[in-house]
Design a protein around this motif. Structure first.
Motif, PDB file in Angstrom:
ATOM      1  N   MET A 283      -5.542  23.305  -6.170  1.00  9.08           N
ATOM      2  CA  MET A 283      -4.157  23.528  -6.591  1.00  9.08           C
ATOM      3  C   MET A 283      -4.107  24.186  -7.970  1.00  9.08           C
ATOM      4  SD  MET A 283      -1.347  23.317  -5.142  1.00  9.08           S
ATOM      5  CE  MET A 283      -1.897  22.402  -3.722  1.00  9.08           C
ATOM      6  N   LYS A 284      -4.962  23.748  -8.870  1.00  4.86           N
ATOM      7  CA  LYS A 284      -4.975  24.310 -10.225  1.00  4.86           C
ATOM      8  C   LYS A 284      -5.307  25.791 -10.170  1.00  4.86           C
ATOM      9  CE  LYS A 284      -5.090  24.839 -14.635  1.00  4.86           C
ATOM     10  NZ  LYS A 284      -3.806  24.935 -15.356  1.00  4.86           N
ATOM     11  N   LEU A 285      -6.342  26.139  -9.414  1.00  7.20           N
ATOM     12  CA  LEU A 285      -6.760  27.539  -9.350  1.00  7.20           C
ATOM     13  C   LEU A 285      -5.737  28.394  -8.603  1.00  7.20           C
ATOM     14  CD1 LEU A 285     -10.599  27.079  -8.764  1.00  7.20           C
ATOM     15  CD2 LEU A 285      -9.440  27.723 -10.867  1.00  7.20           C
ATOM     16  N   MET A 286      -5.095  27.814  -7.594  1.00  2.22           N
ATOM     17  CA  MET A 286      -4.060  28.573  -6.881  1.00  2.22           C
ATOM     18  C   MET A 286      -2.850  28.782  -7.776  1.00  2.22           C
ATOM     19  SD  MET A 286      -4.598  26.849  -3.154  1.00  2.22           S
ATOM     20  CE  MET A 286      -3.116  27.443  -2.368  1.00  2.22           C
ATOM     21  N   ALA A 287      -2.548  27.811  -8.630  1.00  2.00           N
ATOM     22  CA  ALA A 287      -1.428  27.961  -9.566  1.00  2.00           C
ATOM     23  C   ALA A 287      -1.738  28.995 -10.644  1.00  2.00           C
ATOM     24  CB  ALA A 287      -1.084  26.619 -10.211  1.00  2.00           C
ATOM     25  N   LEU A 288      -3.003  29.403 -10.730  1.00  2.00           N
ATOM     26  CA  LEU A 288      -3.367  30.496 -11.634  1.00  2.00           C
ATOM     27  C   LEU A 288      -3.464  31.831 -10.893  1.00  2.00           C
ATOM     28  CD1 LEU A 288      -6.140  28.792 -13.834  1.00  2.00           C
ATOM     29  CD2 LEU A 288      -3.828  29.392 -14.534  1.00  2.00           C
ATOM     30  N   GLY A 289      -3.114  31.816  -9.588  1.00  2.00           N
ATOM     31  CA  GLY A 289      -3.032  33.066  -8.839  1.00  2.00           C
ATOM     32  C   GLY A 289      -4.142  33.333  -7.842  1.00  2.00           C
ATOM     33  N   LEU A 290      -5.121  32.411  -7.706  1.00  2.00           N
ATOM     34  CA  LEU A 290      -6.169  32.633  -6.707  1.00  2.00           C
ATOM     35  C   LEU A 290      -5.686  32.186  -5.330  1.00  2.00           C
ATOM     36  CD1 LEU A 290      -9.470  31.434  -8.473  1.00  2.00           C
ATOM     37  CD2 LEU A 290      -8.402  33.667  -8.501  1.00  2.00           C
ATOM     38  N   THR A 291      -6.180  32.842  -4.289  1.00  2.00           N
ATOM     39  CA  THR A 291      -5.906  32.355  -2.929  1.00  2.00           C
ATOM     40  C   THR A 291      -6.751  31.107  -2.705  1.00  2.00           C
ATOM     41  OG1 THR A 291      -7.733  33.599  -1.977  1.00  2.00           O
ATOM     42  CG2 THR A 291      -5.592  34.725  -2.083  1.00  2.00           C
TER      43      THR A 291
END
Lengths: 305, 248
Positions: A283-291
């Motif tokens: 979730m953290k990495l997706m909230a930074l724009g990663l799929t």
């Protein structure tokens, strides 16, 4: 003469972009094809059995590369390498095996490395295994390492197998003498229907010796992994075993650490964990724009670095 | 502008529906700072998670810059310019502070970072630190806020940024959030702290999954001043107005 394929495999297993620096032996498809010694760091073939001897004189510093390449299908390569690191020497030894199997037959390499690290010496031993190939033939690697860490010596083992190896049974057996130190980092990723077994046995003899073994692995698809690290202390030694695994898909992982104390002042600890990738990390990495796929890859690559 | 139009979010628990959010209506304008406050478990984080796409509404609509984003994923919303600083930052095994900042800033090789400095963390000491249990809760929190500031999205969602931050760093935190709030930004902060609640343009009070009251900081703050820590709020207020002496 190294082919483009040879160079690519060397880059994968030994991070080499040109001729190895320092002393080296390159073995390809069952034959030593290139070798170089330095003053005080001798690399020579054995007589009577396949393999090499690496002899480092006391006090010497340097780098030794002993990669193995398999580029043909239908072969089974076996070596017995003996490595002697002289007292107070300081050596980086890069081993490793890269298999490119272009055909339907099995390509297999079994290597037994017997390593003695003498009093006060420092050894960093890096062993990276890699497999690939357009053929359907299996790629099999069975490394066995027996190591003696003498008084006051410091040894760091980095054992890496990421992708491409269909079956592996790894064995690492270590004896650590008083005031010796051993640190082991094992990194492994299996996918498809690959299988991997790793047995580690570290015996701590005498006082003030220290050992730490850390295994991190990722099992994807339908692959299977088994880890059996054992740590036994016969004196006032300290040791720690950690097995940390990420399990995905339909894979299976078994971690069976064992610690055994044969002395009242031994201090040993172990921990083992198996789990999926934490949702909060994704979730953290997706909230930074990663799929989610990019996030998963980032987490796995960081976990295995 | 970011709007929540009659947003509801419910979960199934033991075959029963549990309503986490009900009928939430919000219009968040560019250039404004908002604080969301309310009792523990009231749904404050759920409002933010619905904006970020971590929760997808079971009712209603979310719109951002004229586009319906109700069913867009977290990734898609992040790429549109919405970012989140989590209340409990995730720890990683193997990733370093530098790795997270490089993702936030789309940069391959960070060697210095003003966002860490602004949070009182020296880049030389922290860029190479692994994001694991070796960092304290306060350090993780400051790194979490630094990554959101480094990402610099249009909509900045801070979930209780003050939790775990020491008093001395807290003032610096407020200044940094304020100074980085440019006129195109929407900043939403979940907080119970007076300094934040009086600093923002508007306060939104969330109680039991719905918006109990909202309005300018000057008008709402006196009414919610005791609310977050007070269990007997209902005995001195009626329709949001204080009408009786505090029984405490």
């Amino acid at each position: 003469m190294l082919t483009a394929l040879d160079k690519r495999l060397l880059k994968e297993v030994a991070d080499l972009h040109r001729d190895p620096p320092g002393a080296y032996n390159i073995r390809k498809d069952g034959q030593g094809i290139d070798r170089h010694s330095l003053p005080g760091i001798e690399v020579k073939p054995k007589t009577g059995e396949p393999g090499i001897e690496v002899i480092v004189e006391p006090g010497k510093e340097g780098t030794v590369h002993i990669p193995v390449l398999l580029t043909e299908s239908d072969q089974s390569d076996l070596v017995y390498n003996t490595i002697d690191i002289g007292a107070e020497a300081d050596i980086l030894l890069v081993a490793g095996c890269g298999i490119h199997n272009p055909g339907g037959g099995t390509a297999q390499h079994d290597g037994l490395h017997t390593i003695t690290v003498r009093k006060g010496a420092r050894l960093r031993y890096v062993e990276k295994h890699f497999g690939e190939g357009e053929g359907k033939g299996e790629r099999i690697l069975n490394p066995k390492t027996e190591i003696i860490v003498e008084e006051g010596a410091y040894v760091e083992l980095e054992l890496v197998q990421i992708r491409g190896v269909d079956h592996t049974v790894r064995s690492t057996v270590a004896q650590v003498k008083p005031t010796g130190q051993l640190v082991m980092f094992e990194r492994m990723l299996t996918d498809g229907e690959q299988s991997a077994e790793s047995d580690i046995e570290v015996k701590l003899y005498g006082d003030e010796c220290v050992a730490r073994a850390v295994s991190r692995s990722v099992a994807q698809d339908k692959s299977r992994q088994i880890f059996r690290p054992r740590l036994i202390a016969y004196g006032r030694g300290r040791g720690r075993v950690e097995c940390d695994s990420i399990i995905m898909g339909e894979a299976s992982i078994r971690s069976i650490p064992e610690i055994a104390a044969e002395h009242a002042e031994a201090e040993l600890a172990h921990e083992a964990a198996i789990g999926k990738i934490a949702g909060e990390q994704l979730m953290k990495l997706m909230a930074l724009g990663l799929t989610s796929e990019e996030a998963e890859e980032k987490i796995i690559s960081g976990f295995l670095s | 502008m970011l709007t929540l139009d009659n947003v509801g979010f419910a979960l199934e628990e033991d075959e029963q529906k549990v309503h986490i959010l009900k009928g939430v209506n919000l219009q968040l304008e560019a250039g404004k700072m908002y604080a969301i406050t309310g009792p523990n478990g009231s749904g404050k984080s759920s409002v933010l998670k619905t904006i970020m796409g971590i929760f997808l509404p079971t009712e209603g609509k979310v719109e951002f810059q004229g586009q319906d984003i109700t069913n867009l994923s977290v990734t898609e919303r992040a790429r549109m310019g919405i970012g989140y600083a989590f209340q409990q930052p995730a720890r990683f095994k193997g990733l370093k502070v530098k790795d997270l900042l490089e993702v936030a800033m789309h940069d391959d090789d960070i060697t210095d970072c003003k966002y860490l400095r602004n949070m009182g963390l020296c880049p030389d000491d922290y860029l190479e630190r692994p994001l694991d249990s070796s960092l304290s809760g306060g350090e993780m929190k400051r790194i979490e806020i630094a990554t959101l500031l480094a990402q610099d999205p249009t909509v900045r969602l801070f979930d209780e940024p003050e939790a775990g931050i020491d008093l001395w760093s807290f003032t610096q935190l407020i200044n940094v959030v304020k100074e980085s709030h440019y006129e195109d930004k929407i900043t939403v902060i979940i907080s119970h702290q007076e300094k934040i609640l009086t600093m923002v343009d508007e306060i939104i009070l969330v109680v039991d999954g719905h918006i109990e009251m909202k309005g300018s900081s000057e008008s709402v703050w006196p009414q919610v001043r005791d609310y977050s820590g007070c269990a007997c709020f209902n005995s001195c207020t009626k329709e949001g107005e204080i009408y009786a002496d505090c029984p405490r």
